[in-house]
Design a protein around this motif. Structure first.
Motif, PDB file in Angstrom:
ATOM      1  N   UNK A  44     -16.517 -50.835  26.936  1.00 31.93           N
ATOM      2  CA  UNK A  44     -16.000 -49.608  27.571  1.00 31.93           C
ATOM      3  C   UNK A  44     -14.674 -49.211  26.932  1.00 31.93           C
ATOM      4  N   UNK A  45     -13.825 -50.213  26.686  1.00 32.29           N
ATOM      5  CA  UNK A  45     -12.506 -49.922  26.101  1.00 32.29           C
ATOM      6  C   UNK A  45     -12.623 -49.249  24.735  1.00 32.29           C
ATOM      7  N   UNK A  46     -13.697 -49.578  24.013  1.00 36.14           N
ATOM      8  CA  UNK A  46     -13.888 -48.990  22.675  1.00 36.14           C
ATOM      9  C   UNK A  46     -14.090 -47.480  22.770  1.00 36.14           C
ATOM     10  N   UNK A  47     -14.532 -47.009  23.947  1.00 36.48           N
ATOM     11  CA  UNK A  47     -14.804 -45.574  24.124  1.00 36.48           C
ATOM     12  C   UNK A  47     -13.743 -44.905  24.988  1.00 36.48           C
ATOM     13  N   UNK A  48     -12.962 -45.707  25.696  1.00 37.59           N
ATOM     14  CA  UNK A  48     -12.091 -45.147  26.722  1.00 37.59           C
ATOM     15  C   UNK A  48     -10.749 -45.896  26.740  1.00 37.59           C
ATOM     16  N   UNK A  49      -9.706 -45.213  26.237  1.00 43.22           N
ATOM     17  CA  UNK A  49      -8.371 -45.838  26.131  1.00 43.22           C
ATOM     18  C   UNK A  49      -7.750 -46.146  27.475  1.00 43.22           C
ATOM     19  N   UNK A  50      -8.306 -45.569  28.535  1.00 45.93           N
ATOM     20  CA  UNK A  50      -7.687 -45.709  29.845  1.00 45.93           C
ATOM     21  C   UNK A  50      -8.118 -46.977  30.585  1.00 45.93           C
ATOM     22  N   UNK A  51      -8.989 -47.752  29.947  1.00 49.83           N
ATOM     23  CA  UNK A  51      -9.453 -48.994  30.587  1.00 49.83           C
ATOM     24  C   UNK A  51      -8.808 -50.186  29.868  1.00 49.83           C
ATOM     25  N   UNK A 109      -3.679 -47.607  37.978  1.00 47.56           N
ATOM     26  CA  UNK A 109      -2.972 -48.842  38.383  1.00 47.56           C
ATOM     27  C   UNK A 109      -1.884 -49.128  37.329  1.00 47.56           C
ATOM     28  N   UNK A 110      -0.822 -48.305  37.315  1.00 48.76           N
ATOM     29  CA  UNK A 110       0.188 -48.461  36.262  1.00 48.76           C
ATOM     30  C   UNK A 110       0.958 -49.781  36.353  1.00 48.76           C
ATOM     31  N   UNK A 111       0.985 -50.365  37.559  1.00 47.58           N
ATOM     32  CA  UNK A 111       1.752 -51.605  37.729  1.00 47.58           C
ATOM     33  C   UNK A 111       0.823 -52.834  37.789  1.00 47.58           C
ATOM     34  N   UNK A 112      -0.288 -52.751  37.051  1.00 50.14           N
ATOM     35  CA  UNK A 112      -1.253 -53.877  37.072  1.00 50.14           C
ATOM     36  C   UNK A 112      -0.609 -55.143  36.529  1.00 50.14           C
ATOM     37  N   UNK A 113      -0.965 -56.254  37.120  1.00 51.68           N
ATOM     38  CA  UNK A 113      -0.501 -57.546  36.602  1.00 51.68           C
ATOM     39  C   UNK A 113      -1.724 -58.443  36.371  1.00 51.68           C
ATOM     40  N   UNK A 114      -1.582 -59.362  35.431  1.00 48.60           N
ATOM     41  CA  UNK A 114      -2.716 -60.231  35.103  1.00 48.60           C
ATOM     42  C   UNK A 114      -2.828 -61.333  36.158  1.00 48.60           C
ATOM     43  N   UNK A 115      -3.402 -60.972  37.307  1.00 45.47           N
ATOM     44  CA  UNK A 115      -3.527 -61.953  38.385  1.00 45.47           C
ATOM     45  C   UNK A 115      -4.744 -61.618  39.248  1.00 45.47           C
ATOM     46  N   UNK A 116      -5.432 -62.658  39.695  1.00 45.40           N
ATOM     47  CA  UNK A 116      -6.555 -62.444  40.620  1.00 45.40           C
ATOM     48  C   UNK A 116      -6.061 -61.829  41.934  1.00 45.40           C
ATOM     49  N   UNK A 123      -5.983 -47.914  33.719  1.00 43.26           N
ATOM     50  CA  UNK A 123      -4.543 -47.992  33.410  1.00 43.26           C
ATOM     51  C   UNK A 123      -3.721 -46.913  34.118  1.00 43.26           C
ATOM     52  N   UNK A 124      -4.241 -45.679  34.173  1.00 41.05           N
ATOM     53  CA  UNK A 124      -3.403 -44.636  34.795  1.00 41.05           C
ATOM     54  C   UNK A 124      -3.376 -44.775  36.314  1.00 41.05           C
ATOM     55  N   UNK A 179     -16.602 -48.364  36.138  1.00 44.16           N
ATOM     56  CA  UNK A 179     -15.179 -48.330  35.742  1.00 44.16           C
ATOM     57  C   UNK A 179     -14.963 -47.192  34.754  1.00 44.16           C
ATOM     58  N   UNK A 180     -15.968 -46.916  33.920  1.00 45.89           N
ATOM     59  CA  UNK A 180     -15.842 -45.819  32.943  1.00 45.89           C
ATOM     60  C   UNK A 180     -15.776 -44.470  33.655  1.00 45.89           C
ATOM     61  N   UNK A 181     -16.546 -44.326  34.741  1.00 48.98           N
ATOM     62  CA  UNK A 181     -16.580 -43.028  35.442  1.00 48.98           C
ATOM     63  C   UNK A 181     -15.472 -42.910  36.484  1.00 48.98           C
ATOM     64  N   UNK A 182     -14.662 -43.945  36.634  1.00 42.67           N
ATOM     65  CA  UNK A 182     -13.572 -44.004  37.627  1.00 42.67           C
ATOM     66  C   UNK A 182     -14.068 -44.125  39.059  1.00 42.67           C
ATOM     67  N   UNK A 183     -15.355 -44.408  39.240  1.00 45.55           N
ATOM     68  CA  UNK A 183     -15.826 -44.714  40.592  1.00 45.55           C
ATOM     69  C   UNK A 183     -15.113 -45.988  41.057  1.00 45.55           C
ATOM     70  N   UNK A 184     -14.980 -46.950  40.141  1.00 40.11           N
ATOM     71  CA  UNK A 184     -14.250 -48.178  40.439  1.00 40.11           C
ATOM     72  C   UNK A 184     -12.971 -48.223  39.606  1.00 40.11           C
TER      73      UNK A 184
END
Ligand code: SPD
Length: 342
Positions: A231-238, A139-146, A136-137, A213-218
């Motif tokens: 992952x989201x259950x442990x990390x608010x940023x995903x 990619x603040x302008x993420x959109x729900x699109x492929x 989330x941080x 994704x949790x480690x921010x490698x991706x």
């Protein structure tokens, strides 16, 4: 011998005859991160047996291993389209409903999503939906699109699932087509979409993307809703996005291979999995939806109101089930080999 001595001797015989564990073993082959380990331990305790768990990360990898002669599994969890393929090839055996009284709890409205609605040779396990996990941080302008998969600034920090139906399916949806199309022109367009995506991705990855994704490698990963929710259950940023162009939904089902050794124990396990308290405990752990009418009432409010796990009607309408395409499965495999080897 006193009764307590006899009991000890009996336990000793089961667990430790000549130092060997003589309990029957149920060999389970399932997707990774797809079962609560506590319920496995509970099954072992209640049935005086062992559960030996192996994992796979795509239907095709599992199928290839079994087809190549891997034996010894008593229970496998293919998606519904793969159940159909395995059934046609004589790889699985019929399910004996009389041994699974908890089958009564399976939601009849859900069964139309599967390729075996009468549960002749499979019993639904969990339902998954495929979308995008994102940071989330970053990619603040993420959109729900492929189309997010085309973002230059994310190049090298994106993964796609190593799964032909999921990747080709997402590309078909991007173009507005069914993810079950067999139309070659539509498929050619989808391959072009994937060629573009491929320029930005780090790799095709179906197992370790959660950690990445949790480690921010991706920063952006194609992934399954429950895996991302873990992952989201442990990390608010995903976060998880269900692309507006549409997405795949899969019923992953339980099947007993034709050569299974512990057929009765496998039936007992399926019955156990659909015991409402067990099914609810499993859902709470894996964050996937189980189509069990009683279990759904037992899960906590937090899970029941989670829109990533319990999809809204509108989200459900955007999803399409992956089907067995018969002869055209080969066409998909050929296109996928081309994509991977380019
Ligand atoms: N952790 C993996 C869970 C598997 C989810 N379903 C996969 C469906 C593939 N079409």
């Amino acid at each position: 011998m006193k009764s307590w001595q006899m009991m000890l001797a009996a336990v000793g015989l089961v667990l430790c005859s000549c130092g060997r564990d003589t309990r029957p073993a149920l060999h389970v082959y399932n997707w990774s991160d797809y079962m609560n380990p506590d319920i496995l331990a509970q099954f072992e305790k209640e049935n005086t047996c062992r559960v030996v768990l192996d994992n796979y990360d795509s239907n095709e990898a599992m199928y290839a291993k079994i087809k190549a002669g891997a034996t010894g599994y008593d229970l496998i969890f293919p998606s519904s389209y793969m159940v159909s393929i395995m059934n046609q090839q004589g790889m699985i055996q019929p399910i004996d409903h009389s041994k699974i009284p908890n089958i009564q709890y399976i939601d009849p409205d859900f069964l139309h999503l599967t390729e075996d609605p009468e549960m002749h040779h499979s019993v639904p396990y969990m339902v998954s939906v495929t979308g995008l996990a994102y940071n989330k941080t970053r990619i603040p302008d993420a959109v729900a699109s492929w189309n997010m998969l085309n973002r230059e600034e994310l190049a090298g920090r994106i993964t796609l699932l190593d799964d032909m139906r999921e990747v080709i399916g997402a590309a078909l949806k991007t173009k507005g087509y069914s993810l079950n199309t067999t139309n070659e022109a539509e498929l050619t367009e989808a391959v072009e979409v994937i060629r573009e995506w491929k320029k930005h991705i780090a790799k095709f990855e179906a197992d370790e993307y959660q950690q990445g994704i949790a480690s921010e490698e991706f920063l952006l990963c194609q992934g399954y809703n429950g895996d991302v929710m873990q992952i989201m259950a442990e990390n608010d940023n995903i976060g998880f996005l269900l692309p507006k162009e549409g997405a795949s939904i899969s019923s992953d089902d339980m099947v007993i291979p034709a050569d299974a050794r512990e057929v009765d124990l496998a039936h007992q396990f399926i019955n156990f999995i659909h015991r409402p308290d067990i099914s609810a405990a499993n859902m709470e752990y894996v964050y996937y939806y189980s189509p069990n009418t009683e279990a759904v009432k037992l899960v906590g409010e937090e899970l029941r109101s989670n829109p990533t796990v319990f999809l809204s009607k509108e989200d459900m309408q955007r999803c399409e089930i992956i089907k067995d395409l018969g002869e055209s499965n080969r066409l998909y495999a050929r296109l996928w080999d081309g994509i991977k080897s380019e």
